[in-house]
Design a protein around this motif. Structure first.
Motif, PDB file in Angstrom:
ATOM      1  N   ASN A  32     -46.220  43.628  64.220  1.00  0.00           N
ATOM      2  CA  ASN A  32     -46.025  42.437  63.397  1.00  0.00           C
ATOM      3  C   ASN A  32     -44.588  41.928  63.389  1.00  0.00           C
ATOM      4  O   ASN A  32     -44.184  41.213  62.467  1.00  0.00           O
ATOM      5  N   TYR A  35     -43.929  38.390  62.490  1.00  0.00           N
ATOM      6  CA  TYR A  35     -44.435  37.930  61.193  1.00  0.00           C
ATOM      7  C   TYR A  35     -43.920  38.748  60.020  1.00  0.00           C
ATOM      8  O   TYR A  35     -44.334  38.513  58.886  1.00  0.00           O
ATOM      9  N   ASP A  68     -53.516  38.155  63.401  1.00  0.00           N
ATOM     10  CA  ASP A  68     -54.408  37.337  62.582  1.00  0.00           C
ATOM     11  C   ASP A  68     -55.757  37.975  62.332  1.00  0.00           C
ATOM     12  O   ASP A  68     -56.708  37.306  61.925  1.00  0.00           O
ATOM     13  N   ASP A  75     -48.837  42.071  56.414  1.00  0.00           N
ATOM     14  CA  ASP A  75     -48.349  40.807  56.976  1.00  0.00           C
ATOM     15  C   ASP A  75     -49.395  40.007  57.750  1.00  0.00           C
ATOM     16  O   ASP A  75     -49.087  38.917  58.247  1.00  0.00           O
ATOM     17  N   THR A  76     -50.627  40.491  57.907  1.00  0.00           N
ATOM     18  CA  THR A  76     -51.622  39.700  58.633  1.00  0.00           C
ATOM     19  C   THR A  76     -51.999  38.457  57.830  1.00  0.00           C
ATOM     20  O   THR A  76     -52.000  38.465  56.604  1.00  0.00           O
ATOM     21  N   CYS A  80     -50.918  33.811  61.313  1.00  0.00           N
ATOM     22  CA  CYS A  80     -49.987  34.759  61.942  1.00  0.00           C
ATOM     23  C   CYS A  80     -50.392  34.986  63.393  1.00  0.00           C
ATOM     24  O   CYS A  80     -50.812  36.075  63.790  1.00  0.00           O
ATOM     25  N   HIS A  93     -43.213  30.315  65.153  1.00  0.00           N
ATOM     26  CA  HIS A  93     -43.415  31.678  65.636  1.00  0.00           C
ATOM     27  C   HIS A  93     -42.776  31.877  67.012  1.00  0.00           C
ATOM     28  O   HIS A  93     -42.237  32.954  67.302  1.00  0.00           O
TER      29      HIS A  93
END
Length: 214
Positions: A32, A35, A68, A75-76, A80, A93
């Motif tokens: 992640n 993100y 995602d 953090d998903t 994302c 991103h």
């Protein structure tokens, strides 16, 4: 403006090199990274964490384009992901990814960038073939200046691997491309293995199976 990287990773013989010098590839999965708000809070924060990785012998970070899935990992979120539904790239991103790559390059580190993940695919979070082709083409073009990056097409899956590989190589023939096929313990299909620059299957975590080859 982000400058072209100073480091170039290549495969020479049976090993990796960075700028033609032996590179002892030692990685960590940081799924992640794009993100994670703490990691990306400031340039200084990002550099601090990369310095910590490097000080502990890590010289490769494995970063996912998609974060995602709906499995409840930290953090998903639905947005994302580097890709919009039509395959265009999300600029915020993409910029975060480029900053991570450049910060890694400053520390002679490599980024293993995973384009797609099985976890989202299994939940039917997927791009159409047309959209995914556009996404692969765009990300290859955007990251062409950064030679400290390796592309891994999938995390533990292999849908259209050769198609994506051909798109990447048509744009950037020197880009190192690998894939993690299937689940842990699956070596992959001969056709794909012969085409990739190197192999990166995942070992079996829960039993003593030998490698399975399709």
């Amino acid at each position: 403006v982000l400058a072209q990287s100073k480091n170039t990773i290549e495969v020479k013989g049976l090993g990796f090199t960075l700028n033609d010098q032996p590179f002892h590839y030692t990685g960590i999965s940081f799924f992640n990274a794009i993100y994670n708000p703490s990691f990306n809070k400031t340039n200084e924060t990002r550099r601090m964490w990369l310095n910590k990785f490097k000080a502990n012998g890590i010289n490769v970070i494995r970063v996912w384009a998609q974060w995602d899935n709906g499995q409840g990992f930290v953090d998903t979120c639905p947005s994302c992901t580097l890709y919009q539904k039509d395959g265009q790239l999300r600029s915020d991103h993409l910029n975060a990814l480029k900053k991570i790559i450049q910060s890694a390059d400053e520390r002679d580190m490599v980024v293993l960038f995973v384009l797609f993940q099985r976890e989202s695919w299994n939940e039917n979070i997927r791009l159409t073939d047309e959209a995914s082709d556009r996404a692969v083409k765009s990300v290859t073009e955007e990251l062409k200046p950064f030679r400290n990056v390796v592309f891994q097409i999938w995390n533990e899956f292999d849908n259209r691997t050769i198609d994506y590989l051909n798109i990447i190589k048509a744009i950037d023939s020197a880009r190192l491309v690998t894939n993690s096929p299937g689940y842990g313990g699956f070596l992959g299909r001969y056709q794909e293995n012969a085409a990739l620059d190197y192999l990166s299957p995942h070992t079996s975590r829960h039993d003593d199976r030998q490698w399975e080859i399709a």
